[in-house]
Scaffold this motif. Structure first.
Motif, PDB file in Angstrom:
ATOM      1  N   ALA A  24       0.895  -1.386   0.038  1.00 57.02           N
ATOM      2  CA  ALA A  24      -0.048  -0.072  -0.031  1.00 57.02           C
ATOM      3  C   ALA A  24       0.794   1.067  -0.086  1.00 57.02           C
ATOM      4  O   ALA A  24       1.992   1.134   0.431  1.00 57.02           O
ATOM      5  CB  ALA A  24      -0.906   0.024   1.203  1.00 57.02           C
ATOM      6  N   THR A  25       0.472   2.348  -0.680  1.00 53.46           N
ATOM      7  CA  THR A  25       1.109   3.689  -0.719  1.00 53.46           C
ATOM      8  C   THR A  25       0.100   4.787  -0.211  1.00 53.46           C
ATOM      9  O   THR A  25      -1.132   4.852  -0.773  1.00 53.46           O
ATOM     10  CB  THR A  25       1.644   3.815  -2.221  1.00 53.46           C
ATOM     11  N   LEU A  26       0.669   5.691   0.353  1.00 51.92           N
ATOM     12  CA  LEU A  26      -0.102   7.018   0.797  1.00 51.92           C
ATOM     13  C   LEU A  26       0.825   8.134   0.161  1.00 51.92           C
ATOM     14  O   LEU A  26       1.889   8.475   0.655  1.00 51.92           O
ATOM     15  CB  LEU A  26      -0.242   7.206   2.244  1.00 51.92           C
ATOM     16  N   ASP A  27       0.455   8.814  -0.678  1.00 52.36           N
ATOM     17  CA  ASP A  27       1.430   9.905  -1.299  1.00 52.36           C
ATOM     18  C   ASP A  27       0.767  11.151  -0.753  1.00 52.36           C
ATOM     19  O   ASP A  27      -0.426  11.718  -1.246  1.00 52.36           O
ATOM     20  CB  ASP A  27       1.163   9.912  -2.796  1.00 52.36           C
ATOM     21  N   ALA A  28       1.321  11.827   0.179  1.00 53.02           N
ATOM     22  CA  ALA A  28       0.891  13.149   0.712  1.00 53.02           C
ATOM     23  C   ALA A  28       1.768  14.473   0.049  1.00 53.02           C
ATOM     24  O   ALA A  28       1.232  15.337   0.515  1.00 53.02           O
ATOM     25  CB  ALA A  28       1.259  13.126   2.047  1.00 53.02           C
ATOM     26  N   ALA A  80       4.687  14.998   0.170  1.00 51.18           N
ATOM     27  CA  ALA A  80       5.789  15.335   1.241  1.00 51.18           C
ATOM     28  C   ALA A  80       6.977  15.145   0.566  1.00 51.18           C
ATOM     29  O   ALA A  80       7.261  14.275  -0.061  1.00 51.18           O
ATOM     30  CB  ALA A  80       5.680  14.618   2.516  1.00 51.18           C
ATOM     31  N   PRO A  81       8.237  15.861   1.135  1.00 51.38           N
ATOM     32  CA  PRO A  81       9.454  15.477   0.631  1.00 51.38           C
ATOM     33  C   PRO A  81       9.974  14.300   1.238  1.00 51.38           C
ATOM     34  O   PRO A  81      10.912  13.745   0.458  1.00 51.38           O
ATOM     35  CB  PRO A  81      10.189  16.597   1.507  1.00 51.38           C
ATOM     36  N   LYS A  82       9.457  13.734   2.207  1.00 52.52           N
ATOM     37  CA  LYS A  82      10.207  12.524   2.623  1.00 52.52           C
ATOM     38  C   LYS A  82       9.181  11.051   2.769  1.00 52.52           C
ATOM     39  O   LYS A  82       7.834  11.500   2.811  1.00 52.52           O
ATOM     40  CB  LYS A  82      10.589  12.585   4.304  1.00 52.52           C
ATOM     41  N   THR A  83       9.505  10.140   2.721  1.00 51.53           N
ATOM     42  CA  THR A  83       8.854   8.847   2.673  1.00 51.53           C
ATOM     43  C   THR A  83       9.369   8.082   3.765  1.00 51.53           C
ATOM     44  O   THR A  83      10.410   7.507   3.735  1.00 51.53           O
ATOM     45  CB  THR A  83       8.752   8.180   1.310  1.00 51.53           C
ATOM     46  N   VAL A  84       8.328   7.380   4.480  1.00 52.36           N
ATOM     47  CA  VAL A  84       8.634   6.551   5.483  1.00 52.36           C
ATOM     48  C   VAL A  84       8.193   5.159   5.212  1.00 52.36           C
ATOM     49  O   VAL A  84       6.838   4.878   4.705  1.00 52.36           O
ATOM     50  CB  VAL A  84       7.960   6.831   6.884  1.00 52.36           C
ATOM     51  N   GLY A  85       8.757   3.900   5.281  1.00 55.34           N
ATOM     52  CA  GLY A  85       8.411   2.947   5.157  1.00 55.34           C
ATOM     53  C   GLY A  85       7.737   1.898   6.390  1.00 55.34           C
ATOM     54  O   GLY A  85       8.081   2.464   7.357  1.00 55.34           O
ATOM     55  N   LEU A  86       6.590   1.220   6.272  1.00 55.49           N
ATOM     56  CA  LEU A  86       6.165   0.563   7.442  1.00 55.49           C
ATOM     57  C   LEU A  86       5.992  -1.088   7.088  1.00 55.49           C
ATOM     58  O   LEU A  86       5.736  -1.364   5.791  1.00 55.49           O
ATOM     59  CB  LEU A  86       4.222   1.100   7.222  1.00 55.49           C
ATOM     60  N   TYR A  87       6.245  -1.878   8.151  1.00 52.81           N
ATOM     61  CA  TYR A  87       6.354  -3.252   7.931  1.00 52.81           C
ATOM     62  C   TYR A  87       5.069  -3.713   8.775  1.00 52.81           C
ATOM     63  O   TYR A  87       5.073  -3.376  10.234  1.00 52.81           O
ATOM     64  CB  TYR A  87       7.667  -3.797   8.588  1.00 52.81           C
ATOM     65  N   PHE A  88       4.134  -4.274   8.480  1.00 51.24           N
ATOM     66  CA  PHE A  88       3.176  -4.793   9.360  1.00 51.24           C
ATOM     67  C   PHE A  88       2.859  -6.312   8.975  1.00 51.24           C
ATOM     68  O   PHE A  88       3.394  -6.967   8.095  1.00 51.24           O
ATOM     69  CB  PHE A  88       1.356  -4.227   8.804  1.00 51.24           C
ATOM     70  N   MET A  89       2.394  -7.157  10.183  1.00 48.08           N
ATOM     71  CA  MET A  89       1.725  -8.282   9.868  1.00 48.08           C
ATOM     72  C   MET A  89       0.683  -8.335  10.113  1.00 48.08           C
ATOM     73  O   MET A  89       0.246  -7.821  11.097  1.00 48.08           O
ATOM     74  CB  MET A  89       2.879  -9.191  10.753  1.00 48.08           C
ATOM     75  N   TYR A  90      -0.282  -9.214   9.634  1.00 44.08           N
ATOM     76  CA  TYR A  90      -1.742  -9.577  10.067  1.00 44.08           C
ATOM     77  C   TYR A  90      -1.964 -10.837  10.413  1.00 44.08           C
ATOM     78  O   TYR A  90      -3.130 -10.847  10.818  1.00 44.08           O
ATOM     79  CB  TYR A  90      -2.587  -8.956   8.537  1.00 44.08           C
ATOM     80  N   LEU A 111       3.722   7.511   2.752  1.00 43.00           N
ATOM     81  CA  LEU A 111       3.927   6.060   3.270  1.00 43.00           C
ATOM     82  C   LEU A 111       3.857   5.117   2.410  1.00 43.00           C
ATOM     83  O   LEU A 111       3.243   5.250   1.406  1.00 43.00           O
ATOM     84  CB  LEU A 111       2.876   5.930   4.531  1.00 43.00           C
ATOM     85  N   VAL A 112       4.667   4.029   2.535  1.00 42.34           N
ATOM     86  CA  VAL A 112       4.856   2.855   1.945  1.00 42.34           C
ATOM     87  C   VAL A 112       4.697   1.654   2.606  1.00 42.34           C
ATOM     88  O   VAL A 112       5.450   1.213   3.703  1.00 42.34           O
ATOM     89  CB  VAL A 112       6.322   2.602   1.110  1.00 42.34           C
ATOM     90  N   MET A 113       3.643   0.983   2.734  1.00 41.75           N
ATOM     91  CA  MET A 113       3.468  -0.111   3.470  1.00 41.75           C
ATOM     92  C   MET A 113       3.463  -1.520   2.828  1.00 41.75           C
ATOM     93  O   MET A 113       3.059  -1.930   1.993  1.00 41.75           O
ATOM     94  CB  MET A 113       1.760  -0.357   4.293  1.00 41.75           C
ATOM     95  N   VAL A 114       4.340  -2.446   3.615  1.00 36.35           N
ATOM     96  CA  VAL A 114       4.371  -3.821   3.364  1.00 36.35           C
ATOM     97  C   VAL A 114       3.785  -4.767   4.552  1.00 36.35           C
ATOM     98  O   VAL A 114       4.131  -4.576   5.517  1.00 36.35           O
ATOM     99  CB  VAL A 114       5.989  -4.259   3.070  1.00 36.35           C
ATOM    100  N   ALA A 115       2.731  -5.647   4.130  1.00 33.85           N
ATOM    101  CA  ALA A 115       2.069  -6.147   5.024  1.00 33.85           C
ATOM    102  C   ALA A 115       2.224  -7.578   4.835  1.00 33.85           C
ATOM    103  O   ALA A 115       1.790  -8.243   3.748  1.00 33.85           O
ATOM    104  CB  ALA A 115       0.761  -5.823   5.353  1.00 33.85           C
ATOM    105  N   GLU A 116       2.685  -8.494   5.724  1.00 35.08           N
ATOM    106  CA  GLU A 116       2.732 -10.016   5.265  1.00 35.08           C
ATOM    107  C   GLU A 116       1.783 -10.869   6.333  1.00 35.08           C
ATOM    108  O   GLU A 116       1.368 -10.369   7.371  1.00 35.08           O
ATOM    109  CB  GLU A 116       4.022 -10.635   5.412  1.00 35.08           C
ATOM    110  N   GLY A 117       1.692 -11.947   5.855  1.00 29.10           N
ATOM    111  CA  GLY A 117       0.755 -12.884   6.615  1.00 29.10           C
ATOM    112  C   GLY A 117       1.554 -14.211   6.990  1.00 29.10           C
ATOM    113  O   GLY A 117       0.795 -15.368   7.233  1.00 29.10           O
TER     114      GLY A 117
END
Length: 497
Positions: free
Chosen positions: A94-98, A100-110, A172-178
């Motif tokens: 998933a991506t969220l383009d605001a 903004a000058p900076k981008t943060v990555g997110l690691y999720f587990m579901y 934001l850039v999200m990578v979520a794994e199962g």
């Protein structure tokens, strides 16, 4: 003229900087009120997510868990959230383009660990809110703290920012794994897709939401984590060529070999007599602690309570009755070979006089820097063959290498700044004794900073009555709203780091 121009530029810079600071402070005040306003909504979202169970080991809750994760991301403001299939369980990108000058990555587990409802005081998928003196109100459920509670708090932060009418301070850039709970066997297939890699390459780093506060309010920043190899060792009469090919009467043990004893004898060669030193031939060597790392551990040992740690872990002694600091050094520096489970034959009430044809040991091996999962697995297989146990099946189910991030990385500096802004002087450790697949971010080809962040408290991961604090009565520990606010502050801090 040149001097007057320089003075004017300086004045403009000061005004601009002050305005930026004031704007962030004003945003945070408005968002804080929105967090409070949306408390019940955030708790309900977490309860509903816990009810949507995904357990990779049981093939339960797929693909529904991934689809639910994608919906949660879209609801929180991500413009796109795509379910991506792998050779195992699906992931979410998933991506969220605001803008903004900076981008943060997110690691999720579901995904979450297995559970036996009979061991719980309330149904593990019901996510009841209960009083837990002296903590306050806690939510009890599988995944409450590992990891849906902190992740739901982060999503609540995004809802609060948008609900307050404010612009997201970072992209934001999200990578979520199962499959995190089975050793993330297919996460490279998710992260190394071209579109995912391209998005992650824009990030200043990747973090996983967590509940980092101990009961005394102490917060730990870990600069990495141990790697892990998860596997099964299977001893069977069929594969061995000795012992029975099916369960037989135990009286026949007088003339028939036992696959169960064969497995026990094999396990005995892997460690020292006390079970605490690895004796696998040609096993990868861990990197010794540096002077800087030892200094970190010394500081932590002076701040953390040994008595509270023993109470938390329900233990009375450390290995070899080591002093507290040396026990922590061992925790940080040593690889382990651990028996997670040992199963063979009859395990029900009373006795059943059989000679089992099959026995299984579930093993996890934790790895520290300079050790590779592939090397550890190869050494184990060669060792078993050398010692006469080549027939024992070695089935790796998941695992990965350790990961490390430098203390001066912008992502880590931002974490420390937020904690200190809340009056918390965090302690810094070389790595977590637990494991997460951060290597896909810190290693080739990304080489990003990676870690965990978040206020709040919970306990009981992988155990019955897992909980996450919702309303805290402990002034040293934040409840869910405090955790949500910490994520808001973190995003603003990373934006300016």
């Amino acid at each position: 003229m040149k001097a007057r121009l320089l003075s004017l530029l300086t004045t403009v810079a000061v005004i601009t900087g002050t305005h930026g600071s004031y704007s962030a402070e004003s945003d945070l005040r408005t968002i804080k009120a929105e967090v409070t306003k949306r408390h019940d909504e955030a708790v309900k979202r977490l309860q509903e997510w816990i009810a949507q169970v995904s357990i990779a080991a049981e093939d339960r809750g797929y693909p529904e868990g991934a689809e639910y994760m994608a919906k949660l991301a879209r609801d929180a403001g991500f413009q796109q959230a795509t379910v991506i299939n792998t050779d195992g369980k699906p992931g979410v990108f998933a991506t969220l383009d605001a803008g903004a000058p900076k981008t943060v990555g997110l690691y999720f587990m579901y995904d979450v660990k297995q559970f036996d409802p009979a061991e719980w005081t309330s149904p593990p998928t019901e996510a009841r809110i209960v009083d837990k003196p002296p903590l306050g109100k806690v939510l009890v459920g599988r995944g409450a703290v590992n990891q849906k509670g902190p992740e739901a708090a982060f999503l609540a932060a995004l809802h609060a920012i948008r609900g307050a009418g404010k612009k997201f301070p970072v992209n934001l850039v999200m990578v979520a794994e199962g499959e995190e709970e089975i050793g993330s066997p297919h996460i490279p297939q998710l992260v190394r897709r071209p579109e995912v890699l391209a998005a992650l390459k824009k990030c200043v780093g990747v973090f996983m939401p967590s509940a980092s506060q101990d009961l005394d309010g102490v917060v730990t920043v870990s600069l990495g984590a141990k790697g892990v190899v998860e596997l099964e060792l299977v001893s069977s009469g069929e594969k061995w060529g000795r012992g029975p090919a099916k369960d037989i009467h135990s009286s026949l043990k007088a003339m028939v070999d036992s696959p169960a004893w064969h497995l026990v004898k094999a396990l005995n060669t892997l460690v020292s007599d006390d079970g605490n030193e690895i004796t696998i031939d040609n096993y990868p060597k861990p990197r010794p602690l540096s002077a800087e790392e030892k200094a970190m551990i010394e500081k932590v040992s002076k701040v953390r309570s040994e008595a509270q740690a023993k109470k938390l872990f329900s233990v009375q002694h450390w290995i070899n009755d080591l002093p507290w600091e040396q026990a922590n050094e061992r925790l940080e520096s040593q690889p382990t070979v651990n028996i997670e489970g040992l199963v063979g034959g009859y395990t029900g009430p009373g006795g059943k006089t059989i000679l089992p044809h099959r026995a299984v040991a579930k093993i996890d091996m934790r790895l520290v820097p300079d050790m590779k999962a592939a090397d550890a697995l190869a050494a184990l297989k060669a060792h078993l063959a050398k010692h006469g146990f080549g027939d024992i099946e070695v089935n790796m189910t998941g695992g990965y290498d350790p990961n490390s991030t430098p203390a001066n990385a912008a992502l880590i500096r931002a974490q420390v700044a937020v904690y200190k802004g809340d009056g918390i002087d965090p302690i810094i450790l070389p790595r977590s004794a637990g494991s997460w697949p951060g290597y896909v971010f810190t290693g080739d080809p990304l080489h990003l900073a990676a870690g965990h962040f978040g206020l709040g408290h919970g306990n009981g991961a992988h155990a019955p009555d897992e909980y996450y604090v919702i309303e805290s009565k402990n002034p040293k520990v934040q409840g869910m709203d405090g955790a949500v606010r910490s994520f808001v502050k973190y995003l603003y801090e990373v934006a300016k780091a």
